[in-house]
Design a protein around this motif. Sequence first.
Motif, PDB file in Angstrom:
ATOM      1  N   SER A  62       0.808  -1.222   0.000  1.00 18.60           N
ATOM      2  CA  SER A  62       0.000   0.000   0.000  1.00 18.60           C
ATOM      3  C   SER A  62       0.844   1.276   0.000  1.00 18.60           C
ATOM      4  N   TYR A 111     -11.750   8.352 -10.242  1.00 19.65           N
ATOM      5  CA  TYR A 111     -12.314   7.284  -9.422  1.00 19.65           C
ATOM      6  C   TYR A 111     -11.406   6.048  -9.427  1.00 19.65           C
ATOM      7  N   THR A 112     -11.062   5.563 -10.602  1.00 20.86           N
ATOM      8  CA  THR A 112     -10.338   4.299 -10.733  1.00 20.86           C
ATOM      9  C   THR A 112      -8.921   4.383 -10.182  1.00 20.86           C
ATOM     10  N   TYR A 113      -8.277   5.520 -10.363  1.00 18.81           N
ATOM     11  CA  TYR A 113      -6.874   5.651  -9.969  1.00 18.81           C
ATOM     12  C   TYR A 113      -6.674   6.610  -8.798  1.00 18.81           C
ATOM     13  N   HIS A 114      -7.684   6.693  -7.932  1.00 17.40           N
ATOM     14  CA  HIS A 114      -7.500   7.462  -6.694  1.00 17.40           C
ATOM     15  C   HIS A 114      -6.568   6.647  -5.792  1.00 17.40           C
ATOM     16  N   ASP A 152      -6.246   6.274  -2.636  1.00 21.77           N
ATOM     17  CA  ASP A 152      -6.888   5.543  -1.541  1.00 21.77           C
ATOM     18  C   ASP A 152      -7.568   4.274  -2.055  1.00 21.77           C
ATOM     19  N   LYS A 153      -8.194   4.357  -3.213  1.00 24.55           N
ATOM     20  CA  LYS A 153      -8.845   3.180  -3.815  1.00 24.55           C
ATOM     21  C   LYS A 153      -7.787   2.146  -4.198  1.00 24.55           C
ATOM     22  N   LYS A 155      -6.489   0.379  -1.024  1.00 25.44           N
ATOM     23  CA  LYS A 155      -7.433  -0.642  -0.539  1.00 25.44           C
ATOM     24  C   LYS A 155      -7.389  -1.888  -1.420  1.00 25.44           C
ATOM     25  N   SER A 156      -7.261  -1.692  -2.722  1.00 24.25           N
ATOM     26  CA  SER A 156      -7.196  -2.824  -3.645  1.00 24.25           C
ATOM     27  C   SER A 156      -5.917  -3.626  -3.421  1.00 24.25           C
ATOM     28  N   LYS A 188      -6.198  -6.058  -0.488  1.00 22.51           N
ATOM     29  CA  LYS A 188      -7.095  -7.214  -0.571  1.00 22.51           C
ATOM     30  C   LYS A 188      -6.285  -8.486  -0.779  1.00 22.51           C
TER      31      LYS A 188
END
Length: 191
Positions: free
Chosen positions: A20, A54-57, A59-60, A63-64, A67
């Motif tokens: 991360s 959205y896709t390349y934020h 924070d996102k 999180k991905s 996983k």
Amino acid sequence: MIRTSINFYAMNIKVIIADSSHANIVASIGRQAFRSAFGHLFNDKEELREYLDYTYHPDKIAKSIEKENNIFFLAFVENVPVGFAKVKKYSLNEQIESIAQMELQKIYVLPYYHGSGAGAALMQEVLDLANKNQPDFLWLDTYINNAKAIRFYEKHGFKRTGRHYFMIGTQTFEYHLMSLPIAVMQPCGCD
């Protein structure tokens, strides 16, 4: 105008498993590479911007990366981050008859580094992971008119096995489903 050529083959390529702390790097590469490859296809540039935001934020992406089902590989050329691959270790596509599938969800290399070997190094890491995890198939999808990517995947053994459609904003994009059977190595039992 002076043009220089770079001998990529003399360069050092390294691939790591991202964590991360690499989210900002992955997000930046993803935004740049996606815009370069697909930006011209968008009729509405605001939809492109919204998709990238959205896709390349970061924070996102972080999180991905965290996983358990996801693995992100990050490629460096001479210690410069230039590409990444995202693998979903267990991801079923209904067009493939198997319950053991792995998905290569994204593989991007910054345009300047195309031909450097970074993409091939990322793909090798993905194939090594697939051989270790032994799904029946490794699959991906790629935009139907992305001839360069299709050649790259075919060079690595993938075959076109279907099609599907994906919406971004108000636009529909057609994709090839490409898959690669992963051979299970059985001990021969020979004496």
